[in-house]
Scaffold this active site. Structure first.
Site, mmCIF file in Angstrom:
data_model
loop_
_atom_site.group_PDB
_atom_site.id
_atom_site.type_symbol
_atom_site.label_atom_id
_atom_site.label_comp_id
_atom_site.label_asym_id
_atom_site.label_seq_id
_atom_site.Cartn_x
_atom_site.Cartn_y
_atom_site.Cartn_z
ATOM 1 N N SER A 30 -0.193 -7.054 -5.622
ATOM 2 C CA SER A 30 -0.163 -6.124 -6.764
ATOM 3 C C SER A 30 0.966 -6.470 -7.713
ATOM 4 C CB SER A 30 0.078 -4.686 -6.289
ATOM 5 O OG SER A 30 -0.915 -4.282 -5.417
ATOM 6 N N HIS A 61 -10.223 -3.833 -9.415
ATOM 7 C CA HIS A 61 -9.795 -4.789 -8.402
ATOM 8 C C HIS A 61 -10.557 -6.097 -8.446
ATOM 9 C CE1 HIS A 61 -6.438 -3.414 -6.117
ATOM 10 N NE2 HIS A 61 -6.919 -2.186 -6.079
ATOM 11 N N HIS A 83 -8.722 -5.458 -0.287
ATOM 12 C CA HIS A 83 -7.942 -4.595 0.609
ATOM 13 C C HIS A 83 -8.859 -3.835 1.578
ATOM 14 C CE1 HIS A 83 -5.159 -4.981 -2.870
ATOM 15 N NE2 HIS A 83 -4.222 -4.954 -1.943
ATOM 16 N N TYR A 85 -8.458 -0.850 2.551
ATOM 17 C CA TYR A 85 -8.673 0.542 2.098
ATOM 18 C C TYR A 85 -9.787 0.678 1.070
ATOM 19 C CZ TYR A 85 -5.701 -0.748 -1.899
ATOM 20 O OH TYR A 85 -5.170 -1.368 -2.998
ATOM 21 N N GLU A 86 -10.199 -0.455 0.506
ATOM 22 C CA GLU A 86 -11.317 -0.391 -0.439
ATOM 23 C C GLU A 86 -12.652 -0.259 0.288
ATOM 24 O OE1 GLU A 86 -10.843 -3.200 -3.976
ATOM 25 O OE2 GLU A 86 -9.367 -3.968 -2.577
ATOM 26 N N ALA A 113 3.377 -6.362 -2.659
ATOM 27 C CA ALA A 113 4.349 -5.331 -2.999
ATOM 28 C C ALA A 113 4.435 -4.415 -1.780
ATOM 29 C CB ALA A 113 3.879 -4.542 -4.217
ATOM 30 N N MET A 211 -0.051 -2.505 2.531
ATOM 31 C CA MET A 211 -1.461 -2.292 2.881
ATOM 32 C C MET A 211 -2.261 -3.603 2.874
ATOM 33 S SD MET A 211 -2.013 1.119 0.539
ATOM 34 C CE MET A 211 -0.738 2.395 0.445
ATOM 35 N N SER A 212 -1.594 -4.715 3.164
ATOM 36 C CA SER A 212 -2.299 -6.005 3.077
ATOM 37 C C SER A 212 -1.656 -7.035 3.995
ATOM 38 C CB SER A 212 -2.260 -6.500 1.626
ATOM 39 O OG SER A 212 -0.926 -6.837 1.255
ATOM 40 N N ASN A 235 9.394 -0.217 -4.039
ATOM 41 C CA ASN A 235 9.864 1.176 -3.961
ATOM 42 C C ASN A 235 10.483 1.350 -2.587
ATOM 43 O OD1 ASN A 235 6.819 0.940 -3.179
ATOM 44 N ND2 ASN A 235 7.595 2.706 -2.020
ATOM 45 N N HIS A 247 2.002 4.642 -7.712
ATOM 46 C CA HIS A 247 1.600 3.253 -7.977
ATOM 47 C C HIS A 247 2.278 2.753 -9.256
ATOM 48 C CE1 HIS A 247 -0.766 -0.339 -7.604
ATOM 49 N NE2 HIS A 247 -1.340 -0.164 -8.773
HETATM 50 N N1 HPA Z 1 3.760 2.076 1.405
HETATM 51 C C1 HPA Z 1 2.638 1.364 1.618
HETATM 52 N N2 HPA Z 1 2.238 0.403 0.807
HETATM 53 C C2 HPA Z 1 2.992 0.136 -0.276
HETATM 54 C C3 HPA Z 1 4.176 0.835 -0.553
HETATM 55 C C4 HPA Z 1 4.577 1.863 0.340
HETATM 56 O O1 HPA Z 1 5.607 2.527 0.170
HETATM 57 N N3 HPA Z 1 4.680 0.320 -1.707
HETATM 58 C C5 HPA Z 1 3.831 -0.676 -2.105
HETATM 59 N N4 HPA Z 1 2.815 -0.784 -1.230
#
Ligand code: HPA
Length: 272
Positions: A30, A61, A83, A85-86, A113, A211-212, A235, A247
């Site tokens: 991302s 996506h 992903h 989750y998709e 990310a 998540m990847s 973050n 996001h």
């Molecule tokens: N958690 C899960 N996936 C993420 C995060 C997070 O804080 N930041 C970017 N992808």
């Protein structure tokens, strides 16, 4: 795992568009897809054009393969990944990695990310992934094993190739980039974690969460490719700072650190 015929069909189509063979695969997370814009003499193939490639069902996506030259090396980059989750199976999520192997790729650089779990991190840090925790309760290798790819029970004691980690460290230091290191935890998402989940993951040894990445790395290692993993700490994970996760913050941070990220990955590609 991906059917050999489907993998060969996709790889054959891609190879037919190329005059050389890619050696290094890049999976861009991302906000990190801009790296593909630096590839020279590029052949660009939208996923939808490649036979047997997973079809993007979720808007925003859709992605493409960008194949060409970066720092004098032949690379194939995924600008956008699939992903879990998709709703894709892990077989579909990792299909492009199988195709990369079929095309002759020897090393894969996987980027993402991620949220920082380690409280010594801060948003904007870059982290070398030294190991991972698969917290998905699923594995891309479940199902019949095709031994032409790899063994039934692949070793994961060096999931992230030590010699590539060394290249990443020396490249970062020569560029004056601080490179944190740690363990990446893969959660399914798409909801971010709760503060309690983050405390749990910290106790379990995680330094960053996303998540990847983990499914792609498992499949790459299964077939003997070398792997380098890099996280952009976009973050701090839930509960660490007194603010909700969005996001937007993830995208803002990746935008802020993209010069360092681009420089680091290009420097690594040069030395691989
Ligand atoms: N958690 C899960 N996936 C993420 C995060 C997070 O804080 N930041 C970017 N992808």
């Amino acid at each position: 795992m991906g059917d050999l015929k489907q993998i060969q069909t996709a790889a054959g189509y891609i190879q037919g568009k190329l005059s050389t063979k890619p050696h290094i695969g890049l999976i861009l997370g991302s906000g990190l897809g801009i790296l593909a814009d630096e590839i020279e003499n590029a052949v660009t193939l939208p996923y939808g054009e490649i036979p047997e490639f997973p079809v993007s069902t979720v808007e925003g996506h859709a992605g493409q393969l960008v194949i060409g030259e970066l720092e004098g090396k032949q690379v194939i980059a995924m600008q956008g990944r699939f992903h879990y989750y998709e709703g894709y199976s892990l077989e579909k999520v990792t299909f492009p990695v199988r195709v990369m192997k079929e095309l002759g790729v020897e090393s894969v650089i996987v980027t993402n990310a991620a949220g920082g779990i380690n409280t010594s991190f801060e948003a904007g840090d870059l982290m070398l992934i030294t190991d991972h925790i698969n917290n998905l309760n699923d594995n891309p290798l479940i199902g019949p094993n095709d031994s032409s790819f790899g063994v039934r029970f692949p070793d994961m004691s060096e999931a992230y190739t030590l010699s590539l980690q060394e290249i990443a460290r020396s490249t970062a230091s020569s560029l004056g980039i601080t490179l944190k290191e740690g363990v990446y935890v893969a959660n399914s998402g798409p909801s971010y974690e709760t503060p309690a989940e983050i405390r749990m993951l910290r106790t379990l040894g995680g330094d960053a969460v996303g998540m990847s990445t983990v499914p792609e790395v498992i499949v790459a290692r299964h077939s003997g490719m070398k792997v380098l993993g890099l996280s952009c700490i976009s973050n701090m994970a839930a509960g660490i700072l007194d603010q909700p996760l969005t996001h937007d913050e993830v995208m803002e941070t990746t935008e802020r650190v993209k010069a360092n990220f681009l420089g680091l990955v290009k420097g690594i590609v040069k030395s691989v």
